[in-house]
Scaffold this motif. Structure first.
Motif, PDB file in Angstrom:
ATOM      1  N   UNK A 296       0.831  -1.213   0.000  1.00 34.81           N
ATOM      2  CA  UNK A 296       0.000   0.000   0.000  1.00 34.81           C
ATOM      3  C   UNK A 296       0.859   1.253   0.000  1.00 34.81           C
ATOM      4  N   UNK A 297       1.984   1.198   0.697  1.00 31.52           N
ATOM      5  CA  UNK A 297       2.903   2.349   0.743  1.00 31.52           C
ATOM      6  C   UNK A 297       3.450   2.649  -0.650  1.00 31.52           C
ATOM      7  N   UNK A 298       3.946   1.631  -1.338  1.00 30.35           N
ATOM      8  CA  UNK A 298       4.517   1.848  -2.674  1.00 30.35           C
ATOM      9  C   UNK A 298       3.440   2.219  -3.694  1.00 30.35           C
ATOM     10  N   UNK A 299       2.238   1.715  -3.501  1.00 34.01           N
ATOM     11  CA  UNK A 299       1.148   1.994  -4.447  1.00 34.01           C
ATOM     12  C   UNK A 299       0.721   3.456  -4.423  1.00 34.01           C
ATOM     13  N   UNK A 300       1.102   4.166  -3.366  1.00 29.93           N
ATOM     14  CA  UNK A 300       0.749   5.580  -3.289  1.00 29.93           C
ATOM     15  C   UNK A 300       1.514   6.424  -4.299  1.00 29.93           C
ATOM     16  N   UNK A 301       2.643   5.925  -4.795  1.00 26.96           N
ATOM     17  CA  UNK A 301       3.445   6.673  -5.768  1.00 26.96           C
ATOM     18  C   UNK A 301       3.902   5.726  -6.879  1.00 26.96           C
ATOM     19  N   UNK A 302       2.969   5.408  -7.776  1.00 23.70           N
ATOM     20  CA  UNK A 302       3.288   4.481  -8.849  1.00 23.70           C
ATOM     21  C   UNK A 302       4.281   5.079  -9.843  1.00 23.70           C
ATOM     22  N   UNK A 303       4.335   6.397  -9.893  1.00 17.10           N
ATOM     23  CA  UNK A 303       5.323   7.052 -10.746  1.00 17.10           C
ATOM     24  C   UNK A 303       6.731   6.712 -10.308  1.00 17.10           C
ATOM     25  N   UNK A 304       6.943   6.665  -8.994  1.00 18.56           N
ATOM     26  CA  UNK A 304       8.264   6.301  -8.464  1.00 18.56           C
ATOM     27  C   UNK A 304       8.584   4.844  -8.768  1.00 18.56           C
ATOM     28  N   UNK A 305       7.572   3.985  -8.741  1.00 19.68           N
ATOM     29  CA  UNK A 305       7.776   2.568  -9.070  1.00 19.68           C
ATOM     30  C   UNK A 305       8.177   2.429 -10.536  1.00 19.68           C
ATOM     31  N   UNK A 306       7.514   3.170 -11.412  1.00 18.73           N
ATOM     32  CA  UNK A 306       7.862   3.125 -12.833  1.00 18.73           C
ATOM     33  C   UNK A 306       9.277   3.652 -13.074  1.00 18.73           C
ATOM     34  N   UNK A 307       9.647   4.687 -12.345  1.00 20.66           N
ATOM     35  CA  UNK A 307      11.004   5.228 -12.473  1.00 20.66           C
ATOM     36  C   UNK A 307      12.033   4.188 -12.036  1.00 20.66           C
ATOM     37  N   UNK A 308      11.732   3.438 -10.993  1.00 20.05           N
ATOM     38  CA  UNK A 308      12.607   2.371 -10.537  1.00 20.05           C
ATOM     39  C   UNK A 308      12.741   1.291 -11.600  1.00 20.05           C
ATOM     40  N   UNK A 309      11.626   0.924 -12.225  1.00 22.14           N
ATOM     41  CA  UNK A 309      11.652  -0.088 -13.281  1.00 22.14           C
ATOM     42  C   UNK A 309      12.415   0.411 -14.505  1.00 22.14           C
ATOM     43  N   UNK A 310      12.285   1.694 -14.803  1.00 21.36           N
ATOM     44  CA  UNK A 310      13.014   2.272 -15.939  1.00 21.36           C
ATOM     45  C   UNK A 310      14.516   2.232 -15.684  1.00 21.36           C
TER      46      UNK A 310
END
Length: 336
Positions: A296-310
């Motif tokens: 739930x914590x990470x889901x609050x900023x999916x943009x940051x997750x995408x940046x990590x994947x990039x």
């Protein structure tokens, strides 16, 4: 000597407890080994081989799988998390490796045969799905993986990768591709049976508990678990073998003495299924609550997750590009 590991999952939805037991716990432990360089791939291209008409489902699932990875403790500072389709070298390498594999060899692959039957393709199997063992070989060899963690059902895929790597090196006279070793899950950490007891936990069978399930969802699923159909009255002796509740307690309850005590009580009679399931629910809630909270914590900023994947994909691409350059050099097709 550094150990290079390539592993991953097809994004077909959220990950469940079967994934957690079968691979995710092991990956989290492996990333702590300073002599291990681990690449974890979200295999969206592979998912498209039987979801070509629903790319949106695959796209959405990429984020779900990434959130599950982070929730269980995979750390992008220690592990390279990347998206398969963002590495253009992989399909190019697949094309070169396809020339080293015959149609009859692909038809003999037990995993491919089983999955074609499972998905009901018959003679209408998509070509991309049919050749995915070669695509998987490209994924593995592109990163020069020395080890590939798989379950028993996936062993034929790694064996075929070893064949492809061996044939490439023999034909082109250079030891460019690495023959990976198979890493089987630790004893007792293989497949996890579904809550209905009818087969392994899977989305298609609708018999799974997901890492993102709410506390209420988990409780409902636990209370519906298959136990012993002949254990009708509390005072009746019950059977432990094949009883899904005890299967889960063996896996998830750290208090093994307590589990044995419950087994003994159940077998001699006097322990009801409802009480047993409530105990299992408490065990699972304690295990999954911190995972759910991190998710739930990470889901609050999916943009940051995408940046990590990039960032992870860029790092993975650099490695794959180096391997592809060596492949083309060995083949003599580096013209410029």
């Amino acid at each position: 000597m550094e150990r290079v590991i390539l592993t991953g999952d097809r994004p077909s939805g959220k990950l469940h407890l079967g994934h957690y037991v079968g691979s995710l716990k092991t990956r989290v432990a492996l990333q702590e080994d300073e002599n291990t360089n681990m690449f974890v791939m979200i295999a969206d291209q592979q998912a498209l081989t039987d979801n070509a008409d629903n790319p949106q489902k695959v796209k959405e699932s990429v984020m779900e799988v990434a959130l599950d990875y982070l929730a269980v403790g995979l750390d992008p500072e220690k592990t390279t998390l990347f998206i398969q389709s963002q590495i253009p070298q992989l399909p190019e390498l697949t094309v070169y490796l396809l020339n080293l594999v015959t149609v009859s060899r692909l038809q003999r692959n037990p995993t491919v045969k089983a999955e074609i039957q499972q998905k009901g393709f018959n003679e209408s199997v998509p070509a991309g799905f049919f050749v995915y063992p070669v695509s998987q070989a490209a994924d593995i060899t592109a990163f020069k993986a020395t080890h590939v963690p798989v379950g028993d059902d996936q062993k034929p895929m790694v064996e075929q990768t070893r064949e492809v790597a061996r044939d490439f090196n023999r034909i082109y006279g250079e030891e460019v591709l690495v023959e990976p070793s198979i890493m089987l899950p630790p004893q007792g950490q293989g497949r996890l049976v579904g809550i209905d007891g009818k087969g392994k936990m899977s989305k298609s069978l609708n018999n799974g508990i997901y890492l993102s399930d709410s506390a209420d969802d988990i409780q409902k699923k636990v209370m519906s678990m298959y136990t012993d159909p002949n254990h009708i009255r509390v005072e009746d002796p019950g059977q432990v073998e094949g009883n899904v509740v005890f299967t889960y307690l063996d896996v998830f309850d750290d208090d093994k003495a307590k589990v044995q005590e419950l087994k003994d009580h159940y077998q001699r009679g006097g322990l009801g299924d409802v009480k047993l399931k409530r105990y299992l629910n408490d065990v699972l809630q304690a295990k999954l609550q911190p995972i759910r909270e991190r998710r739930e914590y990470y889901a609050q900023d999916k943009g940051a997750v995408l940046a990590m994947l990039k960032e992870g994909s860029e790092k993975a691409e650099a490695v794959a590009a180096q391997t592809l350059s060596e492949v083309k050099q060995a083949m003599g097709i580096n013209y410029y």
